[in-house]
Design a protein around this motif. Sequence first.
Motif, PDB file in Angstrom:
ATOM      1  N   CYS A  87       0.829  -1.211   0.000  1.00 53.01           N
ATOM      2  CA  CYS A  87       0.000   0.000   0.000  1.00 53.01           C
ATOM      3  C   CYS A  87       0.865   1.263   0.000  1.00 53.01           C
ATOM      4  CB  CYS A  87      -0.936  -0.009   1.200  1.00 53.01           C
ATOM      5  SG  CYS A  87      -2.194  -1.300   1.106  1.00 53.01           S
ATOM      6  N   TYR A  88       1.947   1.244   0.780  1.00 49.69           N
ATOM      7  CA  TYR A  88       2.850   2.383   0.830  1.00 49.69           C
ATOM      8  C   TYR A  88       3.527   2.595  -0.524  1.00 49.69           C
ATOM      9  CZ  TYR A  88       6.631   5.387   2.604  1.00 49.69           C
ATOM     10  OH  TYR A  88       7.510   6.423   2.819  1.00 49.69           O
ATOM     11  N   LEU A  89       3.974   1.519  -1.127  1.00 50.66           N
ATOM     12  CA  LEU A  89       4.599   1.593  -2.447  1.00 50.66           C
ATOM     13  C   LEU A  89       3.628   2.165  -3.475  1.00 50.66           C
ATOM     14  CD1 LEU A  89       6.857   0.922  -4.494  1.00 50.66           C
ATOM     15  CD2 LEU A  89       5.905  -1.387  -4.600  1.00 50.66           C
ATOM     16  N   ALA A  90       2.391   1.692  -3.454  1.00 44.64           N
ATOM     17  CA  ALA A  90       1.387   2.196  -4.397  1.00 44.64           C
ATOM     18  C   ALA A  90       1.129   3.685  -4.181  1.00 44.64           C
ATOM     19  CB  ALA A  90       0.086   1.404  -4.252  1.00 44.64           C
ATOM     20  N   LEU A  91       1.060   4.105  -2.917  1.00 47.72           N
ATOM     21  CA  LEU A  91       0.829   5.512  -2.606  1.00 47.72           C
ATOM     22  C   LEU A  91       1.978   6.386  -3.103  1.00 47.72           C
ATOM     23  CD1 LEU A  91      -0.788   7.745  -1.177  1.00 47.72           C
ATOM     24  CD2 LEU A  91       0.395   7.092   0.934  1.00 47.72           C
ATOM     25  N   VAL A  92       3.206   5.969  -2.841  1.00 46.98           N
ATOM     26  CA  VAL A  92       4.371   6.744  -3.273  1.00 46.98           C
ATOM     27  C   VAL A  92       4.467   6.764  -4.799  1.00 46.98           C
ATOM     28  CG1 VAL A  92       6.900   6.812  -3.245  1.00 46.98           C
ATOM     29  CG2 VAL A  92       5.637   6.461  -1.123  1.00 46.98           C
ATOM     30  N   ALA A  93       4.203   5.634  -5.437  1.00 44.12           N
ATOM     31  CA  ALA A  93       4.249   5.580  -6.907  1.00 44.12           C
ATOM     32  C   ALA A  93       3.184   6.485  -7.512  1.00 44.12           C
ATOM     33  CB  ALA A  93       4.070   4.140  -7.389  1.00 44.12           C
ATOM     34  N   PHE A  94       1.980   6.461  -6.939  1.00 43.05           N
ATOM     35  CA  PHE A  94       0.905   7.314  -7.451  1.00 43.05           C
ATOM     36  C   PHE A  94       1.266   8.785  -7.283  1.00 43.05           C
ATOM     37  CE2 PHE A  94      -2.859   9.890  -6.806  1.00 43.05           C
ATOM     38  CZ  PHE A  94      -3.555   9.636  -7.978  1.00 43.05           C
ATOM     39  N   GLN A  95       1.744   9.145  -6.094  1.00 39.35           N
ATOM     40  CA  GLN A  95       2.102  10.539  -5.853  1.00 39.35           C
ATOM     41  C   GLN A  95       3.253  10.981  -6.762  1.00 39.35           C
ATOM     42  OE1 GLN A  95      -0.753  11.503  -4.288  1.00 39.35           O
ATOM     43  NE2 GLN A  95       0.550  12.907  -3.155  1.00 39.35           N
ATOM     44  N   GLY A  96       4.209  10.094  -6.992  1.00 37.87           N
ATOM     45  CA  GLY A  96       5.306  10.413  -7.897  1.00 37.87           C
ATOM     46  C   GLY A  96       4.829  10.611  -9.321  1.00 37.87           C
ATOM     47  N   ALA A  97       3.951   9.727  -9.781  1.00 35.81           N
ATOM     48  CA  ALA A  97       3.399   9.860 -11.132  1.00 35.81           C
ATOM     49  C   ALA A  97       2.572  11.140 -11.257  1.00 35.81           C
ATOM     50  CB  ALA A  97       2.541   8.641 -11.467  1.00 35.81           C
ATOM     51  N   GLU A  98       1.838  11.463 -10.205  1.00 35.16           N
ATOM     52  CA  GLU A  98       1.043  12.697 -10.216  1.00 35.16           C
ATOM     53  C   GLU A  98       1.953  13.924 -10.282  1.00 35.16           C
ATOM     54  OE1 GLU A  98      -2.520  14.847 -10.287  1.00 35.16           O
ATOM     55  OE2 GLU A  98      -2.083  12.735 -10.635  1.00 35.16           O
ATOM     56  N   ARG A  99       3.059  13.890  -9.573  1.00 33.67           N
ATOM     57  CA  ARG A  99       4.013  15.000  -9.600  1.00 33.67           C
ATOM     58  C   ARG A  99       4.597  15.162 -11.000  1.00 33.67           C
ATOM     59  NH1 ARG A  99       7.584  16.185  -5.239  1.00 33.67           N
ATOM     60  NH2 ARG A  99       5.706  16.033  -3.984  1.00 33.67           N
ATOM     61  N   VAL A 100       4.946  14.057 -11.650  1.00 35.36           N
ATOM     62  CA  VAL A 100       5.485  14.105 -13.014  1.00 35.36           C
ATOM     63  C   VAL A 100       4.427  14.649 -13.973  1.00 35.36           C
ATOM     64  CG1 VAL A 100       6.278  12.677 -14.941  1.00 35.36           C
ATOM     65  CG2 VAL A 100       7.199  12.298 -12.652  1.00 35.36           C
ATOM     66  N   ARG A 101       3.186  14.175 -13.831  1.00 32.13           N
ATOM     67  CA  ARG A 101       2.097  14.638 -14.701  1.00 32.13           C
ATOM     68  C   ARG A 101       1.860  16.133 -14.527  1.00 32.13           C
ATOM     69  NH1 ARG A 101      -2.920  16.090 -14.766  1.00 32.13           N
ATOM     70  NH2 ARG A 101      -3.197  15.883 -12.527  1.00 32.13           N
ATOM     71  N   GLN A 102       1.864  16.599 -13.284  1.00 34.13           N
ATOM     72  CA  GLN A 102       1.659  18.029 -13.040  1.00 34.13           C
ATOM     73  C   GLN A 102       2.796  18.865 -13.624  1.00 34.13           C
ATOM     74  OE1 GLN A 102       1.200  18.336  -8.811  1.00 34.13           O
ATOM     75  NE2 GLN A 102      -0.944  17.692  -8.869  1.00 34.13           N
ATOM     76  N   GLY A 103       4.019  18.367 -13.529  1.00 36.12           N
ATOM     77  CA  GLY A 103       5.162  19.081 -14.104  1.00 36.12           C
ATOM     78  C   GLY A 103       5.055  19.180 -15.613  1.00 36.12           C
ATOM     79  N   ALA A 104       4.627  18.092 -16.261  1.00 31.44           N
ATOM     80  CA  ALA A 104       4.451  18.113 -17.717  1.00 31.44           C
ATOM     81  C   ALA A 104       3.341  19.076 -18.106  1.00 31.44           C
ATOM     82  CB  ALA A 104       4.136  16.703 -18.216  1.00 31.44           C
TER      83      ALA A 104
END
Length: 111
Positions: A87-104
């Motif tokens: 669950c922690y891995l999924a949360l961090v991966a989602f937040q990381g992907a969201e950060r990349v998407r927002q930057g793009a």
Amino acid sequence: MPGLYLAAILLSAAGIAALDARFRLAFWQAPGRSAAVVAIGTAFFLLWDAAGIVTGVFVKGGSTALVGIDLAPHLPLEEPVFLAFLCYLALVAFQGAERVRQGAHRRREAA
């Protein structure tokens, strides 16, 4: 070697926690919300496991890498630790992907 699986999970969790701390993705950004997400996800998957154990779908294997402590029949100590890590891995991966998407998205707006 008893405990090897648990040690691998904890070492992996430490690596994810380091990424989380470095980029402030989950616990270092919103600790209460992150703890709730991990706790709810872990509880859900433990209920899933319980249903699988009761129906005979899930059984504990005989690995020597397990510590040897069972919390319930066919539920080794490592299982809830793994589920919390998942669950922690999924949360961090989602937040990381969201950060990349927002930057793009910001780069497209600036262009």
